[in-house]
Design an enzyme around this catalytic site. Structure first.
Site, PDB file in Angstrom:
ATOM      1  N   ASP A   1       0.896  -1.474  -0.085  1.00  0.00           N
ATOM      2  CA  ASP A   1       0.104   0.025  -0.211  1.00  0.00           C
ATOM      3  C   ASP A   1       0.724   0.875  -0.187  1.00  0.00           C
ATOM      4  OD1 ASP A   1       0.734   0.063   2.554  1.00  0.00           O
ATOM      5  OD2 ASP A   1      -1.379  -0.091   3.203  1.00  0.00           O
ATOM      6  N   SER A   2       2.083   1.031   0.241  1.00  0.00           N
ATOM      7  CA  SER A   2       3.114   2.122  -0.414  1.00  0.00           C
ATOM      8  C   SER A   2       2.937   2.449  -1.367  1.00  0.00           C
ATOM      9  CB  SER A   2       4.691   1.445  -0.403  1.00  0.00           C
ATOM     10  OG  SER A   2       4.842   0.779  -1.395  1.00  0.00           O
TER      11      SER A   2
ATOM     12  N   ASP B   1      -1.022  -6.136   0.416  1.00  0.00           N
ATOM     13  CA  ASP B   1      -1.141  -5.364   1.226  1.00  0.00           C
ATOM     14  C   ASP B   1      -2.547  -5.534   1.433  1.00  0.00           C
ATOM     15  OD1 ASP B   1       0.643  -5.169   2.582  1.00  0.00           O
ATOM     16  OD2 ASP B   1       1.350  -3.291   1.863  1.00  0.00           O
TER      17      ASP B   1
ATOM     18  N   LYS C   1      -0.897  -9.261   3.496  1.00  0.00           N
ATOM     19  CA  LYS C   1      -0.211  -9.109   4.708  1.00  0.00           C
ATOM     20  C   LYS C   1      -0.882  -8.570   5.547  1.00  0.00           C
ATOM     21  CE  LYS C   1       3.719  -6.415   3.539  1.00  0.00           C
ATOM     22  NZ  LYS C   1       2.652  -4.339   4.178  1.00  0.00           N
TER      23      LYS C   1
ATOM     24  N   GLU D   1      -0.861  -5.180   8.938  1.00  0.00           N
ATOM     25  CA  GLU D   1       0.120  -4.572   9.879  1.00  0.00           C
ATOM     26  C   GLU D   1      -0.734  -4.936  11.436  1.00  0.00           C
ATOM     27  OE1 GLU D   1       0.675  -0.885   8.722  1.00  0.00           O
ATOM     28  OE2 GLU D   1       1.605  -1.298   7.201  1.00  0.00           O
TER      29      GLU D   1
ATOM     30  N   GLU E   1       9.759  -4.405   9.849  1.00  0.00           N
ATOM     31  CA  GLU E   1       9.954  -2.055   9.374  1.00  0.00           C
ATOM     32  C   GLU E   1      10.550  -1.955  10.693  1.00  0.00           C
ATOM     33  OE1 GLU E   1       7.311  -1.117   7.408  1.00  0.00           O
ATOM     34  OE2 GLU E   1       8.996   1.324   6.749  1.00  0.00           O
TER      35      GLU E   1
HETATM   36  O1  KIV Z   1       3.405  -0.963   1.666  1.00  0.00           O
HETATM   37  C1  KIV Z   1       4.603  -1.398   1.665  1.00  0.00           C
HETATM   38  O2  KIV Z   1       5.589  -1.005   0.945  1.00  0.00           O
HETATM   39  C2  KIV Z   1       5.199  -2.180   3.061  1.00  0.00           C
HETATM   40  C3  KIV Z   1       6.802  -2.213   2.858  1.00  0.00           C
HETATM   41  C4  KIV Z   1       7.350  -0.692   3.344  1.00  0.00           C
HETATM   42  C5  KIV Z   1       7.038  -3.498   3.623  1.00  0.00           C
HETATM   43  O3  KIV Z   1       4.578  -2.140   3.770  1.00  0.00           O
END
Ligand code: KIV
Length: 268
Positions: free
Chosen positions: A48-49, A87, A116, A118, A185
């Site tokens: 989600d970056s 994500d 994934k 968090e 992270e």
């Molecule tokens: O969203 C993302 O790119 C991430 C990485 C920083 C691990 O979660």
């Protein structure tokens, strides 16, 4: 083109057990998925970056499930052999395990192999719920970008003994709940190494030192495309490389050889 067999969960576990480093990069579209897969990147993270690097937002918080579904489909169509992780964006899993399952299904239907999410111990029942229903889960501890405001900004996590103890407990709880991978992270290198040695699942570090089972970077960061002051744990692999493909190959070689990150330069 690489001639490896598709990377599976079994293969990632085998690599962790054998001490063979796992190279992961974020990826958001089909063109880059093809380049990264051909260059031997083991796992593509549809992070989600993308809210920050593609959309120019100040954080990942506004990324929607529809956007993640779209980008996951793009990556899956360009990929041949890498393990694809999508994500779950902010708001798509916090409410209940049932809501999380509905959103995870949308990502898996687009070709994600794993999702994934968090967060610490509070996510363990959600992880268990998804895993029991056939969705492999990657956990994410340390600095968790969706909690940037709660954490008071971009800060290293687990620096003091109490913080390290909580992180250790959460990692064990998440692995016991069935998480098959853990991203750490912005964590001190010594703590990340301890956790990696203690857990039976692979640990992928970003700003967490060379002692993890593997590394991940945001693609645009490692290609020097993100403006502003580079983050301490990032290296620009395009610098000195003749092409993007060679930069990615260099990243894979450096990760697998245990030469990236250099803890003295990139660590906490
Ligand atoms: O969203 C993302 O790119 C991430 C990485 C920083 C691990 O979660």
């Amino acid at each position: 083109m690489n001639n490896r067999k598709p990377v599976t969960l079994h293969r990632l576990r085998e690599m962790h057990a054998a001490g063979e480093k796992i190279a992961m990069l974020t990826c958001y579209d089909a063109a880059f998925a093809r380049v990264l897969d051909d260059a031997g990147v083991d796992s593509l993270l549809v992070g989600d970056s993308l809210g920050m690097v593609l959309q120019g937002r100040p954080s990942t918080l506004a990324v929607s499930i529809d956007e993640m579904v779209y980008h996951t489909g793009c990556v899956a169509r360009g990929n041949r052999t890498a393990w694809v992780i999508a994500d779950m964006p902010f708001g798509s899993y916090q409410e209940s395990a049932e809501v999380a399952m509905r959103h995870a299904a949308l990502l898996m239907q687009q070709g994600a192999h794993m999702v994934k999410l968090e967060g610490g111990g509070w996510t363990a029942p959600i992880v268990r719920f998804l895993v029991d229903r056939g969705v492999p889960v990657c956990a994410h501890l340390g600095f968790t970008p969706q909690s940037v405001h709660a954490l008071g900004g971009y800060r290293v996590q687990g620096r003091d003994e109490a913080g390290a103890r909580v992180m250790r407990c959460c990692a064990e709880e998440l692995a016991a709940a069935g998480a098959e991978l853990l991203v750490l992270e912005m964590v001190p290198a010594a703590l990340a190494r301890d956790l990696t040695n203690a857990l039976s699942i692979p640990v992928i570090g970003i700003g967490a030192g060379v002692g993890c089972s593997g590394q991940v970077l945001v693609l645009h960061d490692m290609l020097g495309l993100t403006g502003g002051e580079p983050l301490r744990f990032v290296r620009n692999f395009l610098d000195g490389s003749a092409s993007i493909e060679l930069a990615v190959r260099k990243y894979v070689t450096e990760v697998k050889g245990g030469r990236f990150p250099d803890d003295a330069l990139h660590g906490f």
